[in-house]
Design a protein around this motif. Structure first.
Motif, PDB file in Angstrom:
ATOM      1  N   TYR A 164       0.831  -1.202   0.000  1.00 21.90           N
ATOM      2  CA  TYR A 164       0.000   0.000   0.000  1.00 21.90           C
ATOM      3  C   TYR A 164       0.866   1.252   0.000  1.00 21.90           C
ATOM      4  CZ  TYR A 164      -3.314  -3.541   1.492  1.00 21.90           C
ATOM      5  OH  TYR A 164      -4.081  -4.677   1.559  1.00 21.90           O
ATOM      6  N   PRO A 165       0.345   2.335  -0.589  1.00 16.34           N
ATOM      7  CA  PRO A 165       1.076   3.609  -0.494  1.00 16.34           C
ATOM      8  C   PRO A 165       1.196   4.025   0.974  1.00 16.34           C
ATOM      9  CG  PRO A 165      -0.742   3.755  -2.084  1.00 16.34           C
ATOM     10  CD  PRO A 165      -0.888   2.439  -1.368  1.00 16.34           C
ATOM     11  N   ALA A 166       2.206   4.828   1.285  1.00 19.77           N
ATOM     12  CA  ALA A 166       2.484   5.226   2.673  1.00 19.77           C
ATOM     13  C   ALA A 166       1.273   5.845   3.358  1.00 19.77           C
ATOM     14  CB  ALA A 166       3.664   6.182   2.715  1.00 19.77           C
ATOM     15  N   ASP A 167       0.455   6.585   2.615  1.00 19.97           N
ATOM     16  CA  ASP A 167      -0.704   7.215   3.232  1.00 19.97           C
ATOM     17  C   ASP A 167      -1.901   6.263   3.357  1.00 19.97           C
ATOM     18  OD1 ASP A 167      -1.192   7.161   0.472  1.00 19.97           O
ATOM     19  OD2 ASP A 167      -2.333   9.036   0.502  1.00 19.97           O
ATOM     20  N   ARG A 168      -1.710   5.024   2.975  1.00 18.94           N
ATOM     21  CA  ARG A 168      -2.784   4.019   3.045  1.00 18.94           C
ATOM     22  C   ARG A 168      -2.361   2.788   3.848  1.00 18.94           C
ATOM     23  NH1 ARG A 168      -6.502   7.250   1.379  1.00 18.94           N
ATOM     24  NH2 ARG A 168      -6.652   7.666  -0.834  1.00 18.94           N
ATOM     25  N   HIS A 169      -1.390   2.931   4.726  1.00 13.12           N
ATOM     26  CA  HIS A 169      -0.900   1.795   5.505  1.00 13.12           C
ATOM     27  C   HIS A 169      -1.975   1.164   6.375  1.00 13.12           C
ATOM     28  CE1 HIS A 169       3.740   2.328   5.256  1.00 13.12           C
ATOM     29  NE2 HIS A 169       3.201   1.916   4.128  1.00 13.12           N
ATOM     30  N   ARG A 170      -3.000   1.923   6.725  1.00 12.66           N
ATOM     31  CA  ARG A 170      -4.061   1.328   7.551  1.00 12.66           C
ATOM     32  C   ARG A 170      -4.744   0.165   6.838  1.00 12.66           C
ATOM     33  NH1 ARG A 170      -8.949   5.758   7.535  1.00 12.66           N
ATOM     34  NH2 ARG A 170      -9.558   5.396   5.386  1.00 12.66           N
ATOM     35  N   SER A 171      -4.623   0.134   5.496  1.00 10.27           N
ATOM     36  CA  SER A 171      -5.214  -0.974   4.732  1.00 10.27           C
ATOM     37  C   SER A 171      -4.556  -2.309   5.046  1.00 10.27           C
ATOM     38  CB  SER A 171      -5.108  -0.686   3.232  1.00 10.27           C
ATOM     39  OG  SER A 171      -5.840   0.478   2.902  1.00 10.27           O
ATOM     40  N   ALA A 172      -3.385  -2.287   5.649  1.00 10.82           N
ATOM     41  CA  ALA A 172      -2.671  -3.523   5.984  1.00 10.82           C
ATOM     42  C   ALA A 172      -3.095  -4.105   7.330  1.00 10.82           C
ATOM     43  CB  ALA A 172      -1.166  -3.251   5.984  1.00 10.82           C
ATOM     44  N   ILE A 173      -4.042  -3.483   8.008  1.00 11.80           N
ATOM     45  CA  ILE A 173      -4.378  -3.900   9.365  1.00 11.80           C
ATOM     46  C   ILE A 173      -4.906  -5.329   9.434  1.00 11.80           C
ATOM     47  CG2 ILE A 173      -6.699  -2.875   9.392  1.00 11.80           C
ATOM     48  CD1 ILE A 173      -4.178  -3.164  12.331  1.00 11.80           C
ATOM     49  N   MET A 174      -5.726  -5.743   8.477  1.00  7.69           N
ATOM     50  CA  MET A 174      -6.261  -7.108   8.542  1.00  7.69           C
ATOM     51  C   MET A 174      -5.139  -8.136   8.460  1.00  7.69           C
ATOM     52  SD  MET A 174      -9.884  -6.959   6.523  1.00  7.69           S
ATOM     53  CE  MET A 174     -10.326  -8.613   7.046  1.00  7.69           C
ATOM     54  N   GLY A 175      -4.256  -7.963   7.512  1.00  5.88           N
ATOM     55  CA  GLY A 175      -3.141  -8.893   7.384  1.00  5.88           C
ATOM     56  C   GLY A 175      -2.220  -8.851   8.591  1.00  5.88           C
ATOM     57  N   ALA A 194      -1.261  -1.689  15.886  1.00  4.52           N
ATOM     58  CA  ALA A 194      -1.746  -0.373  15.446  1.00  4.52           C
ATOM     59  C   ALA A 194      -0.610   0.639  15.443  1.00  4.52           C
ATOM     60  CB  ALA A 194      -2.888   0.095  16.342  1.00  4.52           C
ATOM     61  N   ASP A 195       0.151   0.679  16.520  1.00  2.00           N
ATOM     62  CA  ASP A 195       1.289   1.600  16.606  1.00  2.00           C
ATOM     63  C   ASP A 195       2.314   1.304  15.516  1.00  2.00           C
ATOM     64  OD1 ASP A 195       0.157   2.900  18.778  1.00  2.00           O
ATOM     65  OD2 ASP A 195       1.361   1.808  20.263  1.00  2.00           O
ATOM     66  N   TYR A 196       2.578   0.055  15.273  1.00  2.00           N
ATOM     67  CA  TYR A 196       3.567  -0.338  14.269  1.00  2.00           C
ATOM     68  C   TYR A 196       3.135   0.133  12.877  1.00  2.00           C
ATOM     69  CZ  TYR A 196       7.128  -3.123  11.935  1.00  2.00           C
ATOM     70  OH  TYR A 196       8.203  -3.515  11.173  1.00  2.00           O
ATOM     71  N   ILE A 197       1.840  -0.004  12.615  1.00  2.00           N
ATOM     72  CA  ILE A 197       1.314   0.424  11.305  1.00  2.00           C
ATOM     73  C   ILE A 197       1.162   1.939  11.234  1.00  2.00           C
ATOM     74  CG2 ILE A 197      -0.785   0.331   9.886  1.00  2.00           C
ATOM     75  CD1 ILE A 197      -0.984  -2.578  10.492  1.00  2.00           C
ATOM     76  N   GLY A 198       0.971   2.552  12.386  1.00  2.00           N
ATOM     77  CA  GLY A 198       0.821   4.003  12.413  1.00  2.00           C
ATOM     78  C   GLY A 198      -0.618   4.473  12.345  1.00  2.00           C
ATOM     79  N   ILE A 199      -1.506   3.692  12.976  1.00  2.00           N
ATOM     80  CA  ILE A 199      -2.919   4.072  13.023  1.00  2.00           C
ATOM     81  C   ILE A 199      -3.358   4.140  14.477  1.00  2.00           C
ATOM     82  CG2 ILE A 199      -3.425   3.052  10.762  1.00  2.00           C
ATOM     83  CD1 ILE A 199      -4.786   0.713  12.257  1.00  2.00           C
ATOM     84  N   PRO A 200      -4.442   4.857  14.744  1.00  2.00           N
ATOM     85  CA  PRO A 200      -4.961   4.880  16.113  1.00  2.00           C
ATOM     86  C   PRO A 200      -5.418   3.470  16.537  1.00  2.00           C
ATOM     87  CG  PRO A 200      -5.952   6.626  14.800  1.00  2.00           C
ATOM     88  CD  PRO A 200      -5.196   5.738  13.852  1.00  2.00           C
ATOM     89  N   PRO A 201      -5.142   3.078  17.766  1.00  2.00           N
ATOM     90  CA  PRO A 201      -5.551   1.743  18.224  1.00  2.00           C
ATOM     91  C   PRO A 201      -7.034   1.455  18.018  1.00  2.00           C
ATOM     92  CG  PRO A 201      -4.037   2.693  19.800  1.00  2.00           C
ATOM     93  CD  PRO A 201      -4.352   3.776  18.789  1.00  2.00           C
ATOM     94  N   VAL A 202      -7.881   2.456  18.125  1.00  2.00           N
ATOM     95  CA  VAL A 202      -9.318   2.221  17.955  1.00  2.00           C
ATOM     96  C   VAL A 202      -9.628   1.667  16.571  1.00  2.00           C
ATOM     97  CG1 VAL A 202      -9.939   4.577  17.214  1.00  2.00           C
ATOM     98  CG2 VAL A 202     -11.615   3.146  18.400  1.00  2.00           C
ATOM     99  N   GLN A 203      -8.875   2.075  15.550  1.00  2.00           N
ATOM    100  CA  GLN A 203      -9.113   1.542  14.203  1.00  2.00           C
ATOM    101  C   GLN A 203      -8.755   0.058  14.135  1.00  2.00           C
ATOM    102  OE1 GLN A 203      -7.076   4.093  11.401  1.00  2.00           O
ATOM    103  NE2 GLN A 203      -8.633   5.689  11.577  1.00  2.00           N
ATOM    104  N   ALA A 204      -7.718  -0.337  14.833  1.00  2.00           N
ATOM    105  CA  ALA A 204      -7.359  -1.757  14.872  1.00  2.00           C
ATOM    106  C   ALA A 204      -8.409  -2.545  15.659  1.00  2.00           C
ATOM    107  CB  ALA A 204      -5.979  -1.936  15.485  1.00  2.00           C
TER     108      ALA A 204
END
Length: 157
Positions: free
Chosen positions: A17-28, A49-59
């Motif tokens: 995923y592009p850097a601004d779309r890393h949250r898309s990797a959360i399922m994997g 979540a922290d490793y991917i760079g998204i808020p924990p609530v999204q994970a």
């Protein structure tokens, strides 16, 4: 929190995923973490979540929405039986009842020896193979008659 091998696998997911779309990797990423740990603790979900760079609530939203993620310990073998209408019409409910009786547990429970967890699942997209059972979220088992269930349980030992 996770092994170097798991982090490498998550990095592979992130690279898709592009850097601004890393949250898309959360399922994997959650799948990788669960494979290593056996289930997802709140600390593991937050770490991912922290490793991917998204808020924990999204994970947490992902981990609590999909039934493939385990938020409590499960047995060595997680058996998910589809009981949606098409499977129910072709024996899915009967397969689930047989497993309950055979294992001595209900849905959402684990055998005392920690070997099996039984889960009632949603549609698995294999209605033509009903009744179906998913083994450890990865292996689809088709035409799960009582005889097929007996054979699968014997195989799992």
């Amino acid at each position: 929190m996770l092994s170097a091998e798991s982090l490498k696998q998550i990095d592979t997911e992130l690279a898709k995923y592009p850097a601004d779309r890393h949250r898309s990797a959360i399922m994997g990423a959650l799948r990788i973490a669960q494979t290593e740990k056996g289930w997802l603790t709140p600390e593991t979900i937050e770490f991912v979540a922290d490793y991917i760079g998204i808020p924990p609530v999204q994970a947490y939203e992902v981990a609590t929405f999909y039934n493939m993620y385990d938020l409590k310990p499960v047995g060595k073998y997680k058996l998910t039986v589809c009981t949606n209408l098409p499977c129910a019409l072709r024996g899915g409910v009967d397969a689930g009842e047989y497993l309950k009786k055979k294992l001595g547990i209900g849905y959402g429970e684990t055998t005392p020896d920690g070997k099996f967890t039984l889960v009632e699942g949603e549609c698995m997209g294999a209605c033509g193979d009903a009744p179906v059972m998913l083994l450890n979220n990865h292996k689809m088992c088709s035409f799960m008659t009582e005889e097929a269930i007996e054979a699968k349980l014997a195989e799992l030992g």
